[in-house]
Design an enzyme around this catalytic site. Structure first.
Site, PDB file in Angstrom:
ATOM      1  N   HIS A  94      -8.800  -2.321   2.314  1.00 58.47           N
ATOM      2  CA  HIS A  94      -7.272  -2.791   2.321  1.00 58.47           C
ATOM      3  C   HIS A  94      -7.094  -2.730   0.639  1.00 58.47           C
ATOM      4  O   HIS A  94      -8.347  -3.210   0.188  1.00 58.47           O
ATOM      5  CB  HIS A  94      -7.355  -4.097   2.759  1.00 58.47           C
ATOM      6  CG  HIS A  94      -5.850  -4.437   2.735  1.00 58.47           C
ATOM      7  ND1 HIS A  94      -5.229  -5.282   1.520  1.00 58.47           N
ATOM      8  CD2 HIS A  94      -4.618  -4.397   3.689  1.00 58.47           C
ATOM      9  CE1 HIS A  94      -4.042  -5.241   1.928  1.00 58.47           C
ATOM     10  NE2 HIS A  94      -3.462  -4.722   3.061  1.00 58.47           N
ATOM     11  N   GLU A 168      -1.036   2.697   3.450  1.00 59.53           N
ATOM     12  CA  GLU A 168      -0.357   1.622   3.005  1.00 59.53           C
ATOM     13  C   GLU A 168      -0.399   1.630   1.455  1.00 59.53           C
ATOM     14  O   GLU A 168      -0.951   1.361   0.697  1.00 59.53           O
ATOM     15  CB  GLU A 168      -1.227   0.335   3.289  1.00 59.53           C
ATOM     16  CG  GLU A 168      -1.496   0.116   4.699  1.00 59.53           C
ATOM     17  CD  GLU A 168      -1.753  -1.256   5.133  1.00 59.53           C
ATOM     18  OE1 GLU A 168      -0.964  -1.874   5.900  1.00 59.53           O
ATOM     19  OE2 GLU A 168      -2.741  -1.894   4.501  1.00 59.53           O
TER      20      GLU A 168
HETATM   21  P1  PGA Z   1       2.832  -6.949   4.554  1.00 64.24           P
HETATM   22  O1  PGA Z   1       1.238  -6.434   4.567  1.00 64.24           O
HETATM   23  O2  PGA Z   1       3.504  -6.267   5.797  1.00 64.24           O
HETATM   24  O3  PGA Z   1       2.871  -8.508   4.352  1.00 64.24           O
HETATM   25  O4  PGA Z   1       3.536  -6.044   3.602  1.00 64.24           O
HETATM   26  C1  PGA Z   1       0.909  -5.229   4.945  1.00 64.24           C
HETATM   27  C2  PGA Z   1      -0.536  -4.896   4.791  1.00 64.24           C
HETATM   28  O5  PGA Z   1      -1.164  -5.290   3.817  1.00 64.24           O
HETATM   29  O6  PGA Z   1      -1.020  -4.569   5.755  1.00 64.24           O
END
Ligand code: PGA
Length: 256
Positions: A94, A168
């Site tokens: 992540h 992401e």
């Molecule tokens: P968020 O986080 O929906 O709060 O932007 C997404 C993630 O980090 O997977």
């Protein structure tokens, strides 16, 4: 067709809060065709597993685990340990871990290897930082595909098709983030799918999810994009009613 809707609680929820959420989730039928998953903090993983014992349709996972089997790595937990605590899935790479804890493509690759060695489903996160996106879409595509290749570099082709990928974009994640528009998401996710098709045996890929400021306002539109198999959600699913509503949006996508 399966729509994936999952949430990481990140560094949130005491044991009591996690159990209350899990109890509520156990009382909520997951709509047919939706694959739900939840990544609690490690302190609550085993307790959430017990609360969801009769709800196997919700996949449980860990937000991180070490690549090594065991050893003197203070503060870390191994794949074997998170599996023992109830994880069937493990999130890897992540953006917050890459940024705050210096995770590199190399450690991500080793974690993907270790996850599969332990029978865990790796959820490999990729995404370009803002300065790369500022150079244009082609730069974003290249960056993300490079991350994907590096992250799967220790896997055989027959293993790549077991990896879940979450795209992401770093600039879309969290309180300061802005959700990516379908026009920004689609070409990168299509490139991810093409790269996976080359890397995986038989050109199959498990699923490619979008994450970053997903909420009820944008979920349906994002899910309607052909390369998007599901959503990976932070803040908007930290309350159970938010997660439930997103599960319903996922189900709604299937009937359209
Ligand atoms: P968020 O986080 O929906 O709060 O932007 C997404 C993630 O980090 O997977």
């Amino acid at each position: 067709m399966t729509v994936w809707i999952g949430t990481s609680w990140k560094m949130n929820k005491t044991l009591g809060e996690a159990c209350a959420y899990a109890d509520g989730l156990a009382a909520t039928p997951v709509p047919a065709g939706v694959q739900a998953f939840v990544l609690p903090p490690l302190t609550a993983l085993a307790a959430v597993r017990d609360r969801l014992a009769a709800t196997p349709e919700v996949l449980l996972g860990a937000q991180n685990a070490h690549f090594a089997e065991e050893g003197a790595s203070t503060g870390e937990v191994s794949m074997r340990m998170v599996k023992d605590a109830g994880a069937r899935l493990v999130e890897i790479g992540h953006a917050e871990r890459r940024r705050e804890f210096g995770e590199t493509d190399r450690t991500v690759a080793r974690k993907a290897r270790a996850a599969l060695d332990h029978g865990l489903l790796p959820l490999l996160c990729v995404g370009e930082p803002r300065e790369v996106r500022d150079r244009g879409e082609a730069a974003a595509r290249r960056f993300v595909v490079d991350q994907l290749r590096a992250g799967t570099s220790l896997l055989a082709p027959a293993e790549v098709d077991r990896v879940l990928v979450a795209y992401e974009p770093v600039w879309a994640i969290g309180a300061g983030g802005r959700p990516a528009t379908p026009a920004e998401v689609t070409p990168v996710m299509a490139a991810v799918r093409r790269a996976l098709a080359e890397l995986a045996a038989g050109g199959r890929c498990r699923a490619v999810l979008y994450g970053g400021s997903v909420d009820l306002d944008n979920a349906a539109e994002l899910l309607a994009q052909p390369p998007v198999d599901g959503l990976f959600v932070g803040r908007a699913a930290w309350r159970l009613d938010g997660f439930r509503a997103l599960l319903r949006v996922g189900a709604g996508t299937l009937v359209r």
